[in-house]
Scaffold this active site. Structure first.
Site, mmCIF file in Angstrom:
data_model
loop_
_atom_site.group_PDB
_atom_site.id
_atom_site.type_symbol
_atom_site.label_atom_id
_atom_site.label_comp_id
_atom_site.label_asym_id
_atom_site.label_seq_id
_atom_site.Cartn_x
_atom_site.Cartn_y
_atom_site.Cartn_z
ATOM 1 N N GLU A 1 64.261 -45.147 -40.307
ATOM 2 C CA GLU A 1 64.147 -45.609 -41.696
ATOM 3 C C GLU A 1 65.209 -44.945 -42.586
ATOM 4 O OE1 GLU A 1 59.488 -46.883 -42.184
ATOM 5 O OE2 GLU A 1 60.029 -44.855 -42.741
ATOM 6 N N GLU B 1 57.195 -51.141 -36.889
ATOM 7 C CA GLU B 1 56.019 -50.409 -37.377
ATOM 8 C C GLU B 1 55.168 -51.393 -38.160
ATOM 9 O OE1 GLU B 1 56.574 -46.800 -39.568
ATOM 10 O OE2 GLU B 1 58.029 -45.968 -38.148
#
Length: 790
Positions: free
Chosen positions: A193, A271
């Protein structure tokens, strides 16, 4: 000769065909996967050259006792997964510089081989940064001994050198297990991320090269970001891009921009947030089964690969829990995550919802695996503590320091630290001011508790009484978790800047400290002098208890204050009476038949020095030590005489809304006032994120922001507090109360920027799920240099 060669080639071909067939069907059996290939195809992943839809579940081996690894993997398979996704945490494997540990509970290669033995594939996420609500996002604390440290950037050669060395050590463990080498690892992630932190293409390229140099030179590489940030930087074409988002998301809109830019790429939600993590003092987080399963079905219908984050959360044992900022908010010990598989490895309604859904999407010949037996549970009768060791009577050897320094500068990674100095005489009360307290402190003068300060509330000042000459000042600080996400990740612990005394006329910086370090290892806790007594302050408590059999249990800590627990040498984790977690998961495999030992460090004083073991966890009971509301009783925001800098409206589309002002405005206090909602008769307001843009076109840092007022917040039915508008988490939100409270528009929040700023615009993100409840339509913005009248 030709005949012999033909026979040999035919044999090789048949063997290869048989091997391919075994590999393709391996997810239906418990046979060991014996290698193959995995790559990117047009709009799909290819396993051994054939289309393959990844159905992954994420579990973290450090959060599961090794003896339970196999059961948790089997649970994921029984739920319908064909792949297990794992993080590695750098600080878990290199707790001291150059001392790497991959043995025992930390044997990641054994974990991956166990996944392979269960006929499943593996996705590895080695970092160097992970997040995962883990201390410092997995970065090691000893990096912080470098005063000018920068992380996740090419601007710090030390960080890049150390992260490359760590990745090479990971490669020694796992590179042989790439699918191309006969293992089951089909993808390895580069960083994590990153767009939520930076936008350096050069850093990501350097990290990609470090991953490959570590030995991951055959396996498919990947990276993950959010739908709103994936294009903040460029990535090497060999790296697959995947997106992260939460339960209830609109799948088509999440992938819309990505598909436009990458029309031939396979789609994957790397995710898919099944629930959410809990913070001390905040309500327990849940995500409904219906919203979660609805979006998962949407992905299956569109043949989009996924990884459930988390399939099973487990427990953040020991000191490993992280924190968010802003506002500073530390994670609880339980990592239950409202996931399909509960903290103890128990099946939940979500588990069966996933299993019932995925049975409709299996490949021909594929069947769901049997559900393994749940680990047994037991109750433990009341354990009474009769032995104690008061903290101030058991101080370790002190270290001298002229100036205040954080604990890392005293070579301490986690735990508690006490700063002691002497005060000059004063006939009148004075103010004690601590700059950058990290994270929670008790203030003592001559052994008497004066008060407490808490970083969650941005506390930094306390009044101290008149003192005699050479009165002893003790500041006992507990580190409750390093920030694991965003720009505040460089999070040194203890007191990081200075301590001052103000007598109303002058401010003096205190110096000449004696520092006492209290680390978290069991040996340190066990060496103290325990005796039969009842302490009236911070102390260790010790007890023995006997068991005729062992099983999992939950230690009820609800009568205790704040601290940590060790059982038979294992650090079970942190507890704090404010909740929502009131029990600690105690794995039965760490208990013994016969005599067991338990040590509790409580920085406060227990209401009752006893513990029982329960069969049912208590993870949803908050006992806040201060109001969670941003609005004090009787407060009303008065805007009648204020002039807005903007009155406007938003459309009803999802996604970020950008607004640019005609001119720049200066001020410190801003009020966002929602006048109406997109849906008729909707009386609520919800905002996922709110950013204010500076004259440079960049969002203003939120690190000093504080909510001064919110007319309404939902903090009972859900964790939708007003400060969610600047927590940098797109899947959380502020919402006015669903029922009760103020039931009509307008709804307002007031933010203190912490300093005067110049703003040229704002960015608003509506809630990210499928619901439109509370989405703002008409609104006003007010900005002032002085506080609003309340």
């Amino acid at each position: 000769m030709k005949r012999i060669l033909l026979v040999i080639l035919l044999g090789i071909g048949l063997n290869a065909f048989a091997q391919s067939q075994t590999q393709d069907k391996s997810i239906t059996k418990n046979s060991i996967i014996t290698g193959g290939s995995f790559s990117l195809g047009k709009n799909e992943f290819l396993l051994n050259g054939k289309p393959f839809l990844i159905r992954a579940g994420e579990i973290h081996f450090p959060r599961i006792p090794r003896e339970y690894w196999d059961q948790r993997i089997k649970l994921c398979k029984a739920m319908g997964m064909n792949t297990i996704c794992i993080y590695l945490f750098w600080n878990y494997h290199e707790q001291e510089q150059d001392k790497f540990d991959f043995a025992g509970q930390k044997d990641v290669a054994a974990f991956v081989k166990l996944i392979q033995k269960n006929g499943m594939y593996c996705i590895v996420r080695p970092g160097p940064y992970a997040c995962a609500e883990w201390d410092m996002g997995g970065l090691p604390w000893w990096l912080l001994k470098k005063k000018d440290l920068k992380v996740r950037t090419l601007d710090d050669a030390f960080f890049m050198e150390r992260s490359a060395k760590y990745l090479k050590e990971v490669g020694k463990q796992l590179a042989p297990l790439q699918i191309q080498n006969g293992g089951n690892i089909i993808m390895v992630q580069v960083e994590n991320e990153y767009a939520a932190f930076g936008n350096s293409t050069e850093y990501m390229e350097a990290t990609r090269k470090n991953v490959k140099a570590a030995g991951f030179d055959k396996v498919q590489l990947m990276r993950c970001d959010w739908a709103s940030t994936f294009d903040y930087y460029k990535v090497n074409p060999e790296v697959a891009t995947t997106l992260n988002f939460g339960a209830g998301s609109d799948i088509d809109k999440q992938f819309k921009a990505f598909k436009e830019q990458n029309p031939d790429a396979p789609l994957m939600c790397s995710e898919y947030w099944t629930g959410w993590f809990d913070n001390w003092g905040r309500p327990h987080e849940t995500r409904s089964v219906n919203s979660f399963i609805g979006s998962l079905k949407d992905m299956m219908d569109r043949k989009i690969s996924f990884s459930l984050y988390m399939a099973h959360g487990g427990t953040t044992f020991g000191q490993w829990g992280g924190a968010n900022s802003p506002p500073y908010s530390a994670m609880v010990t339980s990592y239950d995550y409202n996931a399909p598989i509960g903290e103890q490895g128990n099946t939940t309604d979500k588990f069966f919802a996933v299993r019932d859904l995925l049975k409709n999407y299996l490949n021909p010949g594929e069947v769901l695996a049997d559900i393994p037996a749940q680990m047994p549970l037991m109750e433990i009768p009341k354990i009474k503590f009769t032995q104690a060791a008061p903290l101030f009577q058991n101080l370790p050897l002190g270290k001298k320091s002229v100036d205040i320094k954080p604990m890392e500068m005293f070579n301490q990674g986690w735990g508690r630290i006490n700063y002691r100095t002497n005060l000059k005489a004063s006939a009148a009360p004075r103010k004690l001011i601590i700059t950058e307290l990290h994270d929670w402190a008790e203030i003592f003068i001559d052994g008497k508790l004066i008060g407490k300060l808490d970083r969650r509330r941005a506390d930094n000042t306390i009044e101290i009484p008149a003192t005699k000459a050479n009165a002893v000042l003790d500041i006992l600080v507990e580190a409750t978790g390093r920030v694991n996400f965003g720009e505040a990740i460089i999070d040194r612990k203890g007191i990081t800047e200075k301590v001052e005394i103000n007598d109303g006329k002058t401010t003096t910086t205190l110096q000449n400290w004696t520092v006492y370090n209290f680390p978290v290892d069991h040996a340190f806790q066990a060496k103290h002098k325990f005796s039969a007594q009842t302490p009236n302050g911070p102390a260790w408590y010790k007890a023995k208890f006997n068991l005729t059999s062992t099983a999992d249990t939950y230690l009820d800590m609800s009568s205790w204050g704040k601290g940590m627990v060790w059982v038979n040498g294992y650090n079970i984790g942190r507890f704090w009476k404010i909740g929502p977690q009131q029990t600690l998961f105690m794995p039965g495999v760490w208990l013994k038949k016969g005599e067991n030992e338990i040590i509790v460090l409580d920085l406060e004083k227990p209401a009752e020095a006893s513990i029982v073991g329960l069969k049912t966890p208590i993870i949803d009971k908050i006992k806040p030590d201060a109001s969670l509301l941003s609005r004090k009783a009787g407060q009303e925001l008065k805007l009648a005489n204020e002039k807005p800098i903007l009155t406007s409206s938003f459309d009803d589309a999802k996604g970020w809304k950008d607004v640019t002002f005609d001119v720049a405005y200066n001020g410190r206090y801003v009020c966002f006032e929602a006048l109406s909602a997109q849906q008729a008769n909707d009386i609520t307001t919800s905002i996922a994120e709110l950013q204010f843009v500076g004259v440079d076109g960049k969002p203003i840092s939120t690190q000093k922001w504080k909510i001064i007022y919110a007319d309404s917040e939902e903090i009972t039915a859900a964790n939708n507090a007003a400060d969610r508008v600047y927590d940098n988490q797109e899947s959380t939100m502020w919402s006015s109360q669903f029922v009760g409270g103020k039931t009509k528009h307008p709804h307002q929040i007031v933010i203190d920027f912490g300093q005067e700023v110049s703003i040229k615009g704002l960015r608003y993100l509506p809630r990210s799920d499928k619901s439109k409840n509370g989405m703002v339509k008409e609104y006003r913005i007010y900005l002032k240099a002085t506080p609003f009248q309340l």
